[in-house]
Structure formats: C-alpha cells, structure tokens
Design an enzyme around this catalytic site. Structure first.
Site, PDB file in Angstrom:
ATOM      1  N   LEU A 128       0.824  -1.204   0.000  1.00 51.51           N
ATOM      2  CA  LEU A 128       0.000   0.000   0.000  1.00 51.51           C
ATOM      3  C   LEU A 128       0.859   1.255   0.000  1.00 51.51           C
ATOM      4  O   LEU A 128       0.577   2.207  -0.731  1.00 51.51           O
ATOM      5  CB  LEU A 128      -0.935   0.004   1.213  1.00 51.51           C
ATOM      6  CG  LEU A 128      -1.772   1.271   1.423  1.00 51.51           C
ATOM      7  CD1 LEU A 128      -2.616   1.588   0.199  1.00 51.51           C
ATOM      8  CD2 LEU A 128      -2.645   1.137   2.664  1.00 51.51           C
ATOM      9  N   ASP A 177      11.716   4.086  11.766  1.00 47.90           N
ATOM     10  CA  ASP A 177      11.258   3.019  12.655  1.00 47.90           C
ATOM     11  C   ASP A 177      10.160   3.603  13.539  1.00 47.90           C
ATOM     12  O   ASP A 177      10.436   4.375  14.454  1.00 47.90           O
ATOM     13  CB  ASP A 177      12.416   2.503  13.507  1.00 47.90           C
ATOM     14  CG  ASP A 177      12.002   1.395  14.470  1.00 47.90           C
ATOM     15  OD1 ASP A 177      10.797   1.078  14.548  1.00 47.90           O
ATOM     16  OD2 ASP A 177      12.889   0.860  15.162  1.00 47.90           O
ATOM     17  N   TYR A 225      -3.661 -10.347  15.975  1.00 52.28           N
ATOM     18  CA  TYR A 225      -3.494  -9.289  14.978  1.00 52.28           C
ATOM     19  C   TYR A 225      -4.592  -8.244  15.108  1.00 52.28           C
ATOM     20  O   TYR A 225      -4.324  -7.033  15.140  1.00 52.28           O
ATOM     21  CB  TYR A 225      -3.502  -9.910  13.583  1.00 52.28           C
ATOM     22  CG  TYR A 225      -3.567  -8.900  12.465  1.00 52.28           C
ATOM     23  CD1 TYR A 225      -2.511  -8.038  12.206  1.00 52.28           C
ATOM     24  CD2 TYR A 225      -4.699  -8.816  11.643  1.00 52.28           C
ATOM     25  CE1 TYR A 225      -2.577  -7.113  11.168  1.00 52.28           C
ATOM     26  CE2 TYR A 225      -4.771  -7.905  10.611  1.00 52.28           C
ATOM     27  CZ  TYR A 225      -3.708  -7.052  10.377  1.00 52.28           C
ATOM     28  OH  TYR A 225      -3.773  -6.134   9.358  1.00 52.28           O
ATOM     29  N   TRP A 265      -8.653  -7.463   2.531  1.00 54.72           N
ATOM     30  CA  TRP A 265      -8.458  -8.309   1.344  1.00 54.72           C
ATOM     31  C   TRP A 265      -7.632  -7.582   0.280  1.00 54.72           C
ATOM     32  O   TRP A 265      -7.972  -7.570  -0.902  1.00 54.72           O
ATOM     33  CB  TRP A 265      -9.811  -8.738   0.767  1.00 54.72           C
ATOM     34  CG  TRP A 265     -10.568  -9.744   1.579  1.00 54.72           C
ATOM     35  CD1 TRP A 265     -10.598  -9.849   2.942  1.00 54.72           C
ATOM     36  CD2 TRP A 265     -11.432 -10.786   1.096  1.00 54.72           C
ATOM     37  NE1 TRP A 265     -11.422 -10.879   3.332  1.00 54.72           N
ATOM     38  CE2 TRP A 265     -11.948 -11.477   2.222  1.00 54.72           C
ATOM     39  CE3 TRP A 265     -11.824 -11.192  -0.173  1.00 54.72           C
ATOM     40  CZ2 TRP A 265     -12.830 -12.550   2.109  1.00 54.72           C
ATOM     41  CZ3 TRP A 265     -12.713 -12.253  -0.284  1.00 54.72           C
ATOM     42  CH2 TRP A 265     -13.196 -12.930   0.846  1.00 54.72           C
TER      43      TRP A 265
END
Length: 309
Positions: free
Chosen positions: A13, A37, A131, A157
């Site tokens: 993405l 980071d 998650y 998805w």
C-alpha cells in the site's frame, strides 16, 4: 501545497500511495523501515522535524496474522506502539495522521452476518485474533491522542503489484496446478491498494472530519469467487477452482467468515466510495500479471495516478 509523509512506504500500500501522490504533483516523502522506525520515538521525532509534514500516513504494520498469535507483544509494539509514537509526534507538529487499519477489528463470525448489512464504521469492534487486537489498539492510540486530527482508514483483502497477495498467488498456482482448492465460506471485499491510496488522498483533500472510514471495494464475494474470477482473466477454466470449507484448513488465527465493511462515512462526506471489486480487479490485472511474471505492464486505467472512486 500539502506535505505528505508516508511511513511503511516500502510495502504494497505504501508504494502505491507514494506513487499516487507523486503522480498528482503532491509533495511526498516515503520512508521504509530503514528510514523511519515507527516504534522508536527518536526516529519518529527526527522524521517529522526533518520533513515537516502536514499529513502523515502510517502504512507500517505487522501483517503476519498467524505469526501474531505467538508473537502478540512484538506485533503490539509495531501496530499499537508505532501508531502511538506517530500520534505523539503529529500532536507536537500539528500534523494530521491517517492510521491504516483492518477488518480484523471486528468479530467476523457467522453471527455478524445476521446484521443483514456490512459492518458500519461505528459498530463495536470485537477482535478474535492477536493481529486484530493489536490493530484495534493502534486505532485507539491515534483517535485518543489526536481527537481533532486523527483518521482511521480500515481496509481488507488487499492486493497489489508490489507485494505478495492472494491474486498473485492464484496467478502462480494456475500455471502450476491442474486444480486449486479455495475456501467458499469467507465473505469479504477484494480491494486494490491503488484504490485505497486514492481514497486516502480524497479523504484529506475533502478536509474530512476526523474519525473512522472504510476503504474497501463495493460489493462482496468469497475467496472461491475471487479465485474463479482470476482464472477467467487468465483465460483458464474457472471450474479448475474447487470450493472447500474453512474447516479443511488449520491455521493459528481464525479467519473472519464475514468481514464486509460499509461505506456510510463516505456518503456523509460526499465522496464516492471505492467502486465494484470486480471492476477494480479487471483494471488492476495487467499490472498484477506483469509483476508476477517479471514483465513491464501497460499503464492501468484507474491505477495509482487516477482519481479515487
């Protein structure tokens, strides 16, 4: 001109978002983990001080759903701790923050489909996986710390040309196996990362109120339905894809049986949601096929540089 900073710019993405912003002539800096980071306060402060963004988009995440079951603390450090660090930095700098999140914050069990509608943005979350819990904690870190300038964009998805995903896996398997077994009892919305990128840009350009938005394709299908569509696009016989129940696959983290997300917030904003999943797949497919086969694809209509919706 709005200055954008994209964390996690090396991912699927993040890559499409940086490309979309650059193609629109926006001022954008994309940083991968080596450059930023998100779990390190000093790294976040340095990046924000150096680049002075008006908008930060957090595409950095632990996305290994099964691995998170055994490593929830590590996943939490990235998905929640990283979001909190960015939110703190944006609060000091006066920047807006877009936190990318997931359908896994919802229960996604069979009972959820009894709602008779997709999950709304304000439906109560109830994650069933490590998650999902870590991503929900990240949402709350942003919305609690930035009540006037924090956004959560949930998606699901995902597929794209710049990383591993279901669509690219099916392209590979069609060439290698006579038949492929795919689950047919999980319902969701296949979503092109380029479309999510366009939706995030539209969100900021519309000067949207802070809060939660769902950036998924319209309509719904199953993984089996998606696989059959992919085989058809390859010129292969869709009957080579065989439906199986989720119970045939043993995984550490349960997959949502129903994770269709509603788009009411876009309607209230006056911004069209992402269009039909099948239409998007057809637009994206030349890039996905070329990426999987190591070729150069023609520019896809509606790709990263196209308008959202």
């Amino acid at each position: 001109m709005t200055r954008w900073l994209v964390a996690g710019a090396g991912g699927m993405l993040g890559t499409d978002l940086v490309t979309a912003l650059a193609s629109r002539g926006e001022s954008v800096t994309g940083l991968d983990r080596a450059g930023l980071d998100v779990t390190d306060a000093a790294s976040v402060a340095d990046a924000i001080t150096c680049h002075r963004p008006d908008v930060v988009v957090n595409c950095a995440a632990w996305t290994a759903v099964d691995d998170a079951e055994a490593s929830e603390e590590q996943a939490l450090a990235i998905n929640a701790g990283g979001a909190a660090q960015l939110a703190a930095g944006c609060a000091v700098a006066g920047a807006r923050l877009v936190q990318v999140s997931t359908d896994y914050v919802f229960a996604g069990d069979v009972a959820a489909s009894d709602l008779g509608r997709p999950y709304a943005e304000d439906d109560g979350p109830a994650p069933r996986t490590a998650y999902g819990r870590t991503k929900l904690a990240g949402e709350r870190a942003v919305l609690d710390r930035l009540p006037g300038s924090g956004y959560v964009v949930r998606t699901a998805w995902l597929y794209g040309a710049h990383g591993g995903n279901f669509v690219r896996t099916m392209i590979k398997l069609e060439d290698r196996r006579p038949t492929v077994d795919v689950v047919d009892d999980q319902h969701g919305q296949p979503t092109w990362t380029a479309d999510v990128a366009g939706q995030i840009i539209a969100l900021i350009h519309a000067d949207a109120p802070p809060g939660i938005y769902h950036a998924t394709s319209s309509g719904q299908t199953t993984w089996f339905g998606l696989a059959r569509e992919i085989f058809g696009l390859l010129g292969a016989d869709p009957a080579r894809v065989r439906p199986v129940p989720s119970s045939t696959l043993s995984r550490p983290a349960p997959r949502p049986a129903y994770s269709v997300l509603g788009h009411g917030a876009w309607a209230r904003l006056g911004v069209p949601p992402i269009g039909a999943w099948r239409t998007a797949l057809h637009r994206a497919f030349p890039d996905l096929l070329a990426a999987e086969r190591g070729e150069v694809a023609p520019a896809a209509a509606g790709g990263p540089g196209a308008a959202a919706g």
